[in-house]
Design a protein around this motif. Structure first.
Motif, short mmCIF file in Angstrom:
data_model
loop_
_atom_site.label_atom_id
_atom_site.label_comp_id
_atom_site.label_asym_id
_atom_site.label_seq_id
_atom_site.Cartn_x
_atom_site.Cartn_y
_atom_site.Cartn_z
N GLY A 1 18.59 -39.64 39.55
CA GLY A 1 19.19 -39.25 40.81
C GLY A 1 18.23 -38.42 41.63
N THR A 2 18.77 -37.59 42.50
CA THR A 2 17.95 -36.70 43.32
C THR A 2 18.34 -35.26 43.07
OG1 THR A 2 19.49 -36.82 45.20
CG2 THR A 2 17.70 -38.43 45.13
N ALA A 3 17.39 -34.37 43.29
CA ALA A 3 17.64 -32.94 43.10
C ALA A 3 16.80 -32.15 44.09
CB ALA A 3 17.33 -32.52 41.67
N MET A 4 17.30 -31.02 44.52
CA MET A 4 16.51 -30.09 45.31
C MET A 4 15.77 -29.18 44.33
SD MET A 4 17.02 -31.07 48.35
CE MET A 4 16.10 -29.75 49.19
N VAL A 5 14.45 -29.28 44.34
CA VAL A 5 13.65 -28.58 43.33
C VAL A 5 12.71 -27.59 44.02
CG1 VAL A 5 12.08 -28.83 41.38
CG2 VAL A 5 13.72 -30.65 41.90
N ASN A 6 12.74 -26.35 43.55
CA ASN A 6 11.83 -25.33 44.07
C ASN A 6 10.42 -25.55 43.51
OD1 ASN A 6 13.67 -23.68 45.59
ND2 ASN A 6 14.48 -22.91 43.64
N ASP A 7 9.43 -25.00 44.19
CA ASP A 7 8.12 -24.93 43.59
C ASP A 7 8.26 -24.24 42.23
OD1 ASP A 7 6.96 -26.15 45.75
OD2 ASP A 7 6.26 -24.28 46.68
N VAL A 8 7.47 -24.69 41.28
CA VAL A 8 7.67 -24.28 39.89
C VAL A 8 6.91 -23.01 39.57
CG1 VAL A 8 7.25 -24.93 37.50
CG2 VAL A 8 8.18 -26.60 39.10
N GLU A 9 7.63 -22.02 39.08
CA GLU A 9 7.02 -20.78 38.61
C GLU A 9 6.78 -20.94 37.11
OE1 GLU A 9 8.44 -16.75 39.87
OE2 GLU A 9 8.84 -16.56 37.73
N LEU A 10 5.52 -21.02 36.72
CA LEU A 10 5.15 -21.20 35.32
C LEU A 10 4.46 -19.95 34.81
CD1 LEU A 10 5.06 -23.40 33.04
CD2 LEU A 10 2.69 -23.79 33.73
N VAL A 11 5.04 -19.33 33.81
CA VAL A 11 4.45 -18.14 33.19
C VAL A 11 3.60 -18.60 32.02
CG1 VAL A 11 4.90 -15.94 32.06
CG2 VAL A 11 6.44 -16.75 33.87
N THR A 12 2.29 -18.39 32.11
CA THR A 12 1.35 -18.84 31.09
C THR A 12 0.72 -17.64 30.39
OG1 THR A 12 -0.70 -18.83 32.38
CG2 THR A 12 0.80 -20.69 32.71
N ALA A 13 -0.09 -17.92 29.39
CA ALA A 13 -0.81 -16.86 28.68
C ALA A 13 -1.83 -16.18 29.58
CB ALA A 13 -1.50 -17.44 27.45
N TYR A 14 -2.16 -16.81 30.73
CA TYR A 14 -3.18 -16.29 31.63
C TYR A 14 -2.59 -15.69 32.91
CZ TYR A 14 -5.68 -19.41 28.52
OH TYR A 14 -6.14 -20.05 27.41
N GLY A 15 -1.27 -15.67 32.99
CA GLY A 15 -0.64 -15.13 34.18
C GLY A 15 0.42 -16.08 34.71
N LYS A 16 1.00 -15.72 35.85
CA LYS A 16 2.06 -16.52 36.46
C LYS A 16 1.50 -17.37 37.58
CE LYS A 16 5.27 -14.39 38.89
NZ LYS A 16 6.45 -13.54 39.14
N LEU A 17 1.88 -18.65 37.58
CA LEU A 17 1.45 -19.58 38.63
C LEU A 17 2.66 -20.10 39.38
CD1 LEU A 17 -1.08 -21.74 36.57
CD2 LEU A 17 -1.65 -19.94 38.18
N VAL A 18 2.47 -20.36 40.65
CA VAL A 18 3.48 -21.05 41.45
C VAL A 18 2.88 -22.40 41.84
CG1 VAL A 18 4.91 -21.02 43.52
CG2 VAL A 18 4.45 -18.88 42.30
#
Length: 343
Positions: free
Chosen positions: A36-53
């Protein structure tokens, strides 16, 4: 995982949050597929090297990991210690039941326990049913975990680069043809994501893997590029790489359909390969070639090969795959594919 250049990561972290409508396909742990479809935000990924958007338009696939929970891990440790040392049946039974109740979040703690040499004892004489192995099997069975789930969430970006971390979402709201559904993260095995590309010129890169992107694979074999072509629009497809198709006696193939039998030293070109260096203008495909179709519902599979240039006969989203009528998950290798658009 493929390493990502620091500059590549840095540019992602500079993006601000935004939300886009995406076509999504959710593979659930119980084996069901939701599209289907979804409204998806930019992904906030918390990694071992810091947080990425990471812009959602850059993400093509998400493999949902089990995740770590410090509180659950602490509870699991005491139950695991009992199961590793006690020979009292009732004591073990209680620890076993409590460990199983913790669910899949206890799996990282169990793995950590096993990986610590000091927890391995050769002196245990217990032969009953209340063991750590049986608890782990019961937890996996209750959660429908039939695969080796990663501990972290694994994101695939630009159909090529992968990175692990924690993607902090609790559920996905998806609109299907049967209505709207809210699916908890813990029920999801993986998510395919496709955000439509703005019409016009541009150049886009993709990765077709032999272990998934086979035209005969009815469970997501065709890669949805997100590129929407207009009827009459000019586009080119170029590809390189090599795949080994287990379904074809482990022969190796290149994007133009050239093949090499297992143990052979030279590649043999297919009958429809054309002249060296020329752009293909389409036609019927042979095994191993890059193929395309326009529109998800289209049944017309067209040859692209290693180099294709032509115009869209109809309007719709561009889909690409590796041509083979039979899918085998033991296929190996990948093709790197580039799509260029003209007006």
């Amino acid at each position: 995982m493929k390493k990502i250049l620091v500059s590549f990561l840095a540019c992602y972290s500079l993006f601000s949050y935004s939300q886009k409508q995406a076509d999504v396909s959710l593979e659930l742990l119980d084996g069901n597929i939701l599209k289907g479809t979804a409204m998806v935000n930019d992904v906030e990924l918390v990694t071992a090297y810091g947080k990425l958007v990471i812009p959602v338009s850059k993400i093509s696939h998400i493999e949902v990991g089990i995740g770590r929970d410090a509180a659950v891990a602490e509870k699991a440790k005491s139950h695991l210690k009992i199961l590793a040392t006690s020979n009292i049946e009732d004591t073990r039974k209680g620890a076993y039941a409590d460990l199983v109740k913790l669910g899949i979040k206890a799996i990282p703690a169990i793995n950590d326990f096993y990986n610590d040499p000091k927890n391995i004892s050769e002196e245990s004489t217990y032969t009953g049913e209340f063991t750590i192995d049986n608890a782990l099997s019961e937890i996996k069975s209750s959660a429908n975990l039939t695969h080796e789930a990663p501990m972290e969430d694994i994101l695939t970006m630009d159909n090529n680069y992968t990175m692990g971390g924690t993607y902090t979402f609790t559920k996905m709201d998806i609109k299907t043809e049967y209505g709207s559904l809210s699916v908890p993260k813990e029920k999801i095995k993986s998510i395919d994501v496709s955000v439509a590309v703005e019409p016009g010129k541009g150049e886009f890169s993709y990765k077709l893997t032999g272990a998934k992107n086979i035209s005969g694979n009815t469970s997501g074999g065709w890669l949805k590029t997100g590129v929407t072509l207009k009827s009459g629009q000019r586009f080119t497809i170029t590809a390189n790489g090599e795949v080994t198709l287990a379904s074809l006696s482990n022969s190796k193939y290149k994007p133009d359909g050239s093949s090499k039998a297992e143990g052979a030293t030279d590649y043999t070109k297919p009958y429809n390969s054309g002249e060296e260096g020329e752009y293909s203008t389409g036609g019927y495909p042979t095994y191993g070639q890059v193929v395309y179709k326009i529109g998800e519902a289209s049944t017309e599979t067209l040859k692209a090969g290693a180099k294709f240039s032509g115009t869209a006969k109809t309007s719709g989203v561009l889909m690409i795959a590796i041509y083979e009528t039979v899918f085998n998950a033991n296929n190996k290798g990948a093709y790197n594919v580039k799509v260029s658009l003209g007006k």
